[in-house]
Every structure is written in structure tokens, then in C-alpha cells.
Design an enzyme around this catalytic site. Structure first.
Site, PDB file in Angstrom:
ATOM      1  N   GLU A  39    -119.873  -1.768 101.813  1.00  0.00           N
ATOM      2  CA  GLU A  39    -119.276  -1.456 103.112  1.00  0.00           C
ATOM      3  C   GLU A  39    -120.269  -1.799 104.218  1.00  0.00           C
ATOM      4  O   GLU A  39    -121.439  -2.102 103.943  1.00  0.00           O
ATOM      5  CB  GLU A  39    -118.862   0.019 103.174  1.00  0.00           C
ATOM      6  CG  GLU A  39    -117.749   0.350 102.175  1.00  0.00           C
ATOM      7  CD  GLU A  39    -117.204   1.765 102.283  1.00  0.00           C
ATOM      8  OE1 GLU A  39    -117.661   2.527 103.145  1.00  0.00           O
ATOM      9  OE2 GLU A  39    -116.299   2.097 101.493  1.00  0.00           O
ATOM     10  N   ARG A  81    -123.142   7.263 111.889  1.00  0.00           N
ATOM     11  CA  ARG A  81    -123.186   7.484 110.433  1.00  0.00           C
ATOM     12  C   ARG A  81    -122.976   6.185 109.663  1.00  0.00           C
ATOM     13  O   ARG A  81    -122.092   5.387 109.987  1.00  0.00           O
ATOM     14  CB  ARG A  81    -122.090   8.497 110.043  1.00  0.00           C
ATOM     15  CG  ARG A  81    -121.893   8.609 108.559  1.00  0.00           C
ATOM     16  CD  ARG A  81    -120.933   9.706 108.205  1.00  0.00           C
ATOM     17  NE  ARG A  81    -119.555   9.461 108.541  1.00  0.00           N
ATOM     18  CZ  ARG A  81    -118.722   8.711 107.841  1.00  0.00           C
ATOM     19  NH1 ARG A  81    -119.138   8.060 106.759  1.00  0.00           N
ATOM     20  NH2 ARG A  81    -117.467   8.576 108.204  1.00  0.00           N
ATOM     21  N   HIS A 115    -113.045   8.924 114.437  1.00  0.00           N
ATOM     22  CA  HIS A 115    -113.089   9.082 112.980  1.00  0.00           C
ATOM     23  C   HIS A 115    -114.024  10.191 112.537  1.00  0.00           C
ATOM     24  O   HIS A 115    -113.696  10.939 111.613  1.00  0.00           O
ATOM     25  CB  HIS A 115    -113.543   7.742 112.382  1.00  0.00           C
ATOM     26  CG  HIS A 115    -113.533   7.684 110.892  1.00  0.00           C
ATOM     27  ND1 HIS A 115    -112.386   7.869 110.144  1.00  0.00           N
ATOM     28  CD2 HIS A 115    -114.533   7.433 109.999  1.00  0.00           C
ATOM     29  CE1 HIS A 115    -112.683   7.743 108.853  1.00  0.00           C
ATOM     30  NE2 HIS A 115    -113.967   7.502 108.739  1.00  0.00           N
ATOM     31  N   ARG A 122    -120.639   0.453 111.808  1.00  0.00           N
ATOM     32  CA  ARG A 122    -119.374   0.692 112.494  1.00  0.00           C
ATOM     33  C   ARG A 122    -119.426   0.672 114.007  1.00  0.00           C
ATOM     34  O   ARG A 122    -118.517   0.202 114.669  1.00  0.00           O
ATOM     35  CB  ARG A 122    -118.886   2.083 112.097  1.00  0.00           C
ATOM     36  CG  ARG A 122    -117.832   2.003 111.076  1.00  0.00           C
ATOM     37  CD  ARG A 122    -117.450   3.364 110.627  1.00  0.00           C
ATOM     38  NE  ARG A 122    -117.157   3.196 109.233  1.00  0.00           N
ATOM     39  CZ  ARG A 122    -116.977   4.165 108.380  1.00  0.00           C
ATOM     40  NH1 ARG A 122    -117.070   5.415 108.786  1.00  0.00           N
ATOM     41  NH2 ARG A 122    -116.692   3.911 107.143  1.00  0.00           N
ATOM     42  N   HIS A 145    -113.750   4.480 113.976  1.00  0.00           N
ATOM     43  CA  HIS A 145    -113.606   3.553 112.845  1.00  0.00           C
ATOM     44  C   HIS A 145    -112.955   2.273 113.372  1.00  0.00           C
ATOM     45  O   HIS A 145    -111.929   2.331 114.046  1.00  0.00           O
ATOM     46  CB  HIS A 145    -112.721   4.184 111.760  1.00  0.00           C
ATOM     47  CG  HIS A 145    -112.816   3.482 110.441  1.00  0.00           C
ATOM     48  ND1 HIS A 145    -112.337   2.208 110.248  1.00  0.00           N
ATOM     49  CD2 HIS A 145    -113.345   3.873 109.261  1.00  0.00           C
ATOM     50  CE1 HIS A 145    -112.569   1.850 108.993  1.00  0.00           C
ATOM     51  NE2 HIS A 145    -113.181   2.838 108.379  1.00  0.00           N
TER      52      HIS A 145
END
Ligand code: SIN
Length: 550
Positions: free
Chosen positions: A135, A384, A349, A290, A250
Site C-alpha cells: 500500500e 498515518r 477517513h 495518503r 483517504h
């Protein structure tokens, strides 16, 4: 107070029910996501008398909506915990606590194996090993997943079954309204039970594991229950709270009127899906962290005056087999990822900040602990890393239980707590903190419909405190929060009114912190301060009153 019933599709799958605790509990867990339930199972194993109190049914938590998975180093080369640590620190843009991150990556693999031994089933590769996905922000594939991208559902299933098999007292559909603090120690909560009666549940220790506050925003991947209750309750008893300005958006939420917004997991990009603008052009490295991807998308949308972009997953082989839940959600909406580009836009998110804790989850209030999204233990910094949130809940929920079982109480000067107790750089060049005044909005006295006020708040937050902020936009939100608070009914009028009050409190704190952070960093992007200011590599905290707690 009336407690709202859960929607019909979220009724319990079996067992459970309300049990009134006969005697004070050793540990009362507020919330039923991964942090709360894994802590409850561990506490029961350790012989503690434990209760779980949740405003819905056990199954209703944000964990259930998590798709991608759990980042943990469970394979061999080329991965290592040092690499996972480096990726986590890089994503957090100089605001992570390194000691907390070290614990996260070192203890995470054992927590995943425990989850497997509790019955959680993760996807396997052809050789029978755990299948690993890559990811954004990860330098290698290290995300374990279940059901393709239904990891949260599987974890919640396994943990709910495990907790129901213990002797834990389960207080489902009880709404915790306030923490009870006596002589400086947290000794329980007041709550409204499933019949509307106000109750007090006493416990030697209270673990806040009540999740985040995605409902601050109109466009969110979070369920309706994510109303910042834990952060708001902590603020009301003067616990230190930090980093709320870092709301992670997100990048690839499906652009659709359905709410919460259906997520198109980051794992799709890990498998090669690409982001395109309306001219079909790619404009960002899709595997960046992100915040980078969401910001690039927002700027492209503003420049092109459009409200969405496209995720092109047409090149992915075996989409339905690898991502069955996403494929069936898309089919329901008439989309075929094999031939259609999928409309996407960023959606709120994850709350990177929360209630300040030390490295075992103790807050500034004696007897009060926090873990998971509600907490700030320092592992997320300003942004994060993907799939570090389930890991955070499992690792630090377990640490709380181990500390409680060992007779621990108040905080030690470790992790973020150490920065708080030595403000202004005393930590020898490490992240430090600045204390800030915060006055809770005075909620109540009005008679407007809480649901309508929640929508007004969400729109105002999206416009003024969302992906892009400025001093002017944030001050507009502060005024709106004050106006909504005056028009809101008393929080005791019902669960909708109580949730609204909590949202207004968190919105108030978030905007104060975002206004004070005169720079752009991670998930916090200021139009009037577009650069990162190295002198602001520090936390900003509210409220100032109770910093030492010990
Ligand atoms: C995703 O699957 O993209 C979400 C995982 C996360 O929030 O870390």
C-alpha cells in the site's frame, strides 16, 4: 435519553445482550473496535473482571469498515521491522514518537499471530503463507488482509466471537455520556442504558477505545457512529488532547452519494490501479503516502473545476477474485472495474491525533487509559501510514491491559506523555509540545433538530477545516460552531443531541489546533502557509490545565 436503534442490517449475529454489572469492574472498555475488543479478550485471559460498553451492538464499529489490512512484518527479506519503522516515520512527517513506532512495529507481528490463534482467517498465497499486499508509503508488500479487502469484517467477527466466549460483562446499546472523576481519578462512566435509564458503571480503570470522529465531515468513509465521543469525554474531564488537526483524507473513496463513502482500498493501487484526471492523465505517484495523493488530487480537482477524478483499475487481473467485496459493491452500483474507470474523490477517513497517552496507554487522568483511533500514542504523527491503524489498536490495547494487570495507574514520562511533561524542546531536539487554551463550546439551550445541525456542521467543516484550510476559513468554522452550539438542544435530550454535542466539542478543539498550526504538514494543509515550518515539528495540545497528571 432515548438511545437510537442500530439500522436493521447491523443487528447482532447472536448471543450477547445487556448485563448489569453486579460489582465494580477491574476494567471498563468503552468501544467495540479492534482496540477495545482485543483488550477485553486479553483482560479476561489475565483474570481481570472486564466490561465492554458500546453505544451500538458489539459488531458496530469503525473497525468493521476497514478494508486493506494490517501492516506487520511477518515475512522475511526484503522486509524488516527497521524498514516498517522508517516508512512509518517518513509518512508521519517528523511528528511521530520514535519509541512508540518502534513498539508498534516490533510487537505488531505477535499481535497478528494472536488474532490468528483467536480464529481470524487471513488470505494465503499459493504456498500457504500469509498473502502480503503493498500500500501507499510502504517500501515493500507487508499488509496482511482477509477476504480480499474485508479485513475489518473478519477481525471484528473473530474478536466479537472471542469476547462473547469470555465472562466479560457486555453493555451493548449503552451510551457513555461522561467519565466519572473522583478525587482526580477516573472511576467509571455515566451512561444511558438500552431502556433510556441513566446509570453509573464503576470500574477501577476505564479504557477509552471509542474510535474517531469522521462524522465531523459530510464526505467520510466512517460510519454514523464515529462522532468523537471518546475525545469529547476526555476533553470534558481535562485530559490532554493533541494532533486533532491531522485529519487524514483517504484518496480513493468512491464518488457516490452513498454514505459512508464506499472505499476503494489502497491495495488496489498497490496492485497497479492508477489515478487519472478528466483528460486521462496521471499526475501523482499513486503509492505515495495518503496525504500526498489526496492533496494532489484536491489541487487537480480545483484546477479543473471538477468534483471527482478517476481510478483506473482496468489493468488489474482477477479483480473479482482478489477483491470480491469491492467487486460486488461496485456491481451493485452498476460499475465494472474491468471496463469502467471508477469515480473517486478524497473522503475524511482517520483522526491521527487524540487523547495523549504514554507508551502503555495511560492518559493524564489517573485511572483513564486510551487506545486506538481515540488515542494519540505518537505512532501516526502528521499522517498515518496505510494499514497501521488496526495494528495500533491491537498493540496499544494489549499494552494497557498488561499495565493494568501489573498494577499500573497514572502516566509515565514516556512517548508523547514525555513530551507533554517536558514542553518546549526539553526532550533534547526530539518532538516537543506547546500548550494552548481551549474553551469548550457551550452546547444546549436551543431547540433545533440535531440531525439538521450535524449536517450544517459537516458542511462547514468540509468547507473550512477540510483538505485545505486557512486562518480565514478556520475562523469561519469557529463562528459556525458557536452558532450551532447555541441552537443545539441540551445533550441530555437524546443520543442524537449527545453525539452532536460531542462533535461540536471536537470541532471546536480541532479548529483551534488547526489555526495554531501555521504551516502545512502531512494531513494538515494550510493555503496561507503552504510550506512546512521546521520550528513547528512539535505537538500542540489542549487543554493546558492538567499536564502532569501524576
Ligand atoms: C484501505 O484499504 O485503503 C484502508 C486501509 C487504512 O485505512 O489503512
Amino acid at each position: 435519553m432515548q438511545v437510537r436503534s442500530g439500522p436493521p442490517d447491523r443487528q447482532p449475529r447472536g448471543g450477547g445482550g445487556v448485563t448489569q454489572p453486579e460489582a465494580p469492574l477491574d476494567l471498563l472498555v468503552i468501544g467495540s473496535g479492534v482496540a477495545g475488543l482485543s483488550a477485553a479478550v486479553r483482560a479476561a485471559d489475565r483474570g481481570l473482571v472486564v466490561g465492554v460498553l458500546t453505544k451500538g451492538h458489539l459488531e458496530q464499529s469503525t473497525t468493521r469498515w476497514a478494508q486493506g489490512g494490517i501492516a506487520a512484518v511477518l515475512g522475511g527479506d526484503p522486509d524488516s521491522t527497521d524498514l516498517h519503522l522508517a516508512d512509518t516515520l517518513a509518512a508521519g512527517v517528523d511528528l511521530c514518537d520514535e519509541a512508540a513506532c518502534r513498539i508498534l512495529v516490533d510487537e505488531g507481528p505477535a499481535r497478528v499471530l494472536e488474532l490468528i490463534s483467536l480464529g481470524a482467517v487471513f488470505d494465503r498465497d499459493e504456498g500457504g503463507g500469509l498473502a502480503m499486499a503493498r500500500e501507499g508509503g510502504h517500501s515493500t508488500a507487508r499488509v496482511v488482509h482477509a477476504g480480499g479487502a474485508a479485513t475489518g469484517v473478519e477481525i471484528e467477527r473473530a474478536l466479537v466471537a472471542a469476547v462473547r466466549a469470555t465472562a466479560a460483562v457486555l453493555l451493548e446499546r449503552w451510551f457513555a455520556t461522561d467519565l466519572v472523576v473522583e478525587d482526580g481519578s477516573c472511576v467509571g462512566v455515566t451512561a444511558v442504558d438500552g431502556t433510556g435509564r441513566v446509570r453509573t458503571v464503576r470500574a477501577a480503570h476505564v479504557l477509552l477505545a471509542a474510535g474517531g470522529a469522521g462524522q465531523l465531515f459530510e464526505v467520510t468513509t466512517n460510519p454514523v457512529e464515529a462522532t468523537g465521543d471518546g475525545v469529547a469525554m476526555a476533553l470534558r474531564v481535562g485530559a490532554a488532547v493533541t494532533d486533532l488537526e491531522f485529519v487524514q483524507f483517504h484518496p480513493t473513496a468512491l464518488h457516490h452519494r452513498r454514505m459512508p463513502r464506499p472505499l476503494l482500498s489502497e491495495a488496489l493501487r498497490g496492485h497497479g490501479a492508477v489515478i487519472r484526471d478528466h483528460d486521462g492523465q496521471r499526475f501523482v505517484d499513486e503509492l505515495s503516502p495518503r496525504d500526498v495523493v489526496s492533496r494532489a488530487m484536491t489541487r487537480r480537482m480545483l484546477d479543473s473545476d471538477v468534483d471527482h477524478l478517476w481510478l483506473d483499475a482496468t489493468g488489474l487481473t482477477a479483480f473479482p477474485a482478489r477483491f470480491p467485496t469491492i467487486a460486488s459493491a461496485l456491481a451493485e452500483l452498476g460499475l465494472d472495474p474491468g471496463s469502467d474507470w471508477l469515480p473517486i474523490a478524497p473522503a475524511a477517513h482517520y483522526l491521527c491525533g487524540g487523547v495523549v497517552t504514554d507508551l502503555v496507554g495511560a492518559t493524564t487522568v489517573d485511572g483513564l487509559w486510551a487506545a486506538g483511533e481515540v488515542a494519540c500514542v505518537g505512532v501516526h504523527g502528521a499522517n498515518r501510514l496505510a494499514s497501521n491503524s488496526l495494528l495500533d489498536g491491537m498493540v496499544f490495547g494489549a499494552r494497557v491491559v498488561d499495565a493494568v494487570a501489573a498494577g499500573g495507574r497514572g502516566p509515565s514520562a514516556t512517548g508523547v506523555m514525555g513530551q507533554l511533561q517536558e514542553p518546549h524542546g526539553a526532550g533534547g531536539g526530539e518532538v516537543s509540545c506547546t500548550l494552548l487554551a481551549f474553551e469548550e463550546p457551550l452546547v444546549g439551550g436551543g431547540g433545533d433538530d440535531p440531525a439538521a445541525l450535524r449536517s450544517e456542521l459537516q458542511r462547514a467543516m468540509g468547507r473550512g477545516a477540510g483538505m485545505l484550510r486557512s486562518a480565514e476559513s478556520l475562523s469561519g468554522v469557529v463562528d459556525i460552531v458557536a452558532d450551532l452550539a447555541a441552537r443545539a438542544p441540551d445533550p441530555s435530550a437524546g443520543s442524537d443531541a449527545a453525539e452532536l454535542a460531542n462533535l461540536l466539542t471536537v470541532a471546536g478543539a480541532l479548529t483551534v489546533l488547526a489555526a495554531a498550526r501555521s504551516e502545512s504538514r502531512g494531513a494538515h494543509a494550510r493555503e496561507d502557509f503552504p510550506d512546512t515550518d521546521v520550528t513547528l515539528s512539535r505537538r500542540i495540545l489542549v487543554p493546558p490545565g492538567q499536564a502532569s497528571g501524576s
